[in-house]
Design a protein around this motif. Sequence first.
Motif, PDB file in Angstrom:
ATOM      1  N   ARG A  99       6.821  -1.878   2.876  1.00  0.00           N
ATOM      2  CA  ARG A  99       6.970  -0.417   2.910  1.00  0.00           C
ATOM      3  C   ARG A  99       5.968   0.290   2.002  1.00  0.00           C
ATOM      4  NH1 ARG A  99      12.826   1.497   2.571  1.00  0.00           N
ATOM      5  NH2 ARG A  99      11.892   3.268   3.632  1.00  0.00           N
ATOM      6  N   ALA A 100       4.929  -0.426   1.584  1.00  0.00           N
ATOM      7  CA  ALA A 100       3.948   0.165   0.674  1.00  0.00           C
ATOM      8  C   ALA A 100       3.274   1.389   1.288  1.00  0.00           C
ATOM      9  CB  ALA A 100       2.907  -0.877   0.271  1.00  0.00           C
ATOM     10  N   ASP A 101       2.911   1.317   2.557  1.00  0.00           N
ATOM     11  CA  ASP A 101       2.264   2.470   3.201  1.00  0.00           C
ATOM     12  C   ASP A 101       3.195   3.676   3.230  1.00  0.00           C
ATOM     13  OD1 ASP A 101      -0.095   1.061   3.649  1.00  0.00           O
ATOM     14  OD2 ASP A 101       0.463   0.494   5.696  1.00  0.00           O
ATOM     15  N   ASN A 102       4.477   3.449   3.506  1.00  0.00           N
ATOM     16  CA  ASN A 102       5.455   4.549   3.489  1.00  0.00           C
ATOM     17  C   ASN A 102       5.524   5.184   2.111  1.00  0.00           C
ATOM     18  OD1 ASN A 102       6.004   3.776   6.103  1.00  0.00           O
ATOM     19  ND2 ASN A 102       8.150   3.290   5.738  1.00  0.00           N
ATOM     20  N   ALA A 103       5.563   4.339   1.079  1.00  0.00           N
ATOM     21  CA  ALA A 103       5.635   4.859  -0.288  1.00  0.00           C
ATOM     22  C   ALA A 103       4.416   5.707  -0.614  1.00  0.00           C
ATOM     23  CB  ALA A 103       5.764   3.705  -1.288  1.00  0.00           C
ATOM     24  N   VAL A 104       3.238   5.206  -0.274  1.00  0.00           N
ATOM     25  CA  VAL A 104       2.001   5.920  -0.590  1.00  0.00           C
ATOM     26  C   VAL A 104       1.979   7.284   0.094  1.00  0.00           C
ATOM     27  CG1 VAL A 104      -0.518   5.912  -0.299  1.00  0.00           C
ATOM     28  CG2 VAL A 104       0.659   3.843  -1.058  1.00  0.00           C
ATOM     29  N   LEU A 105       2.277   7.331   1.372  1.00  0.00           N
ATOM     30  CA  LEU A 105       2.211   8.606   2.095  1.00  0.00           C
ATOM     31  C   LEU A 105       3.295   9.569   1.633  1.00  0.00           C
ATOM     32  CD1 LEU A 105       0.925  10.434   4.151  1.00  0.00           C
ATOM     33  CD2 LEU A 105       2.250   9.277   5.948  1.00  0.00           C
ATOM     34  N   ALA A 106       4.516   9.082   1.445  1.00  0.00           N
ATOM     35  CA  ALA A 106       5.607   9.962   1.011  1.00  0.00           C
ATOM     36  C   ALA A 106       5.310  10.579  -0.352  1.00  0.00           C
ATOM     37  CB  ALA A 106       6.929   9.188   0.971  1.00  0.00           C
ATOM     38  N   VAL A 107       4.874   9.764  -1.300  1.00  0.00           N
ATOM     39  CA  VAL A 107       4.592  10.275  -2.649  1.00  0.00           C
ATOM     40  C   VAL A 107       3.369  11.184  -2.629  1.00  0.00           C
ATOM     41  CG1 VAL A 107       3.994   9.638  -5.014  1.00  0.00           C
ATOM     42  CG2 VAL A 107       5.736   8.331  -3.768  1.00  0.00           C
ATOM     43  N   TYR A 108       2.377  10.843  -1.848  1.00  0.00           N
ATOM     44  CA  TYR A 108       1.186  11.686  -1.708  1.00  0.00           C
ATOM     45  C   TYR A 108       1.583  13.090  -1.235  1.00  0.00           C
ATOM     46  CZ  TYR A 108      -3.101  13.612   0.256  1.00  0.00           C
ATOM     47  OH  TYR A 108      -4.147  14.438   0.571  1.00  0.00           O
ATOM     48  N   GLU A 109       2.429  13.162  -0.228  1.00  0.00           N
ATOM     49  CA  GLU A 109       2.855  14.467   0.298  1.00  0.00           C
ATOM     50  C   GLU A 109       3.578  15.289  -0.771  1.00  0.00           C
ATOM     51  OE1 GLU A 109       2.117  15.987   3.080  1.00  0.00           O
ATOM     52  OE2 GLU A 109       1.036  14.304   3.967  1.00  0.00           O
TER      53      GLU A 109
END
Length: 132
Positions: free
Chosen positions: A40-50
């Motif tokens: 879920r690393a990609d999910n974490a990166v995009l969610a936190v980025y937003e």
Amino acid sequence: MTSGSVVAGREIGRVEFGPDDLRTVREFVRAVAVERIPDRADNAVLAVYEVAVNSIVHGGGHGLLRIDETPGSLVFTVEDDDGTGSAPRLSEVDALSTSGRGLLIAQCLSDELTIESGASRTRVGVHLYLAS
């Protein structure tokens, strides 16, 4: 999404950021997420980025990202000096809008999204459950 307290746990790290530091935020989130929730690393990166972008745009131009590990999740908390004086909220977005989807994206990619907002501070927590 729930309103209320952002859960604290064992702090893994923190980074202050501004408009020129979003790459650093993404790299920091990815480094922690790949180690603990690799699928879920990609999910974490995009969610936190937003959420971090929202912090810059609506929260005074800078923020603080703190990552905590609780017994069941990673919590990525973005905190800022609320520049608008109003609590962030999810809202429906017109299909033709070019903005306004950050919190919705973060909510869709996380297991829980928490928001705390006071007169001068806002905290948004992106919670991703650890595999059991």
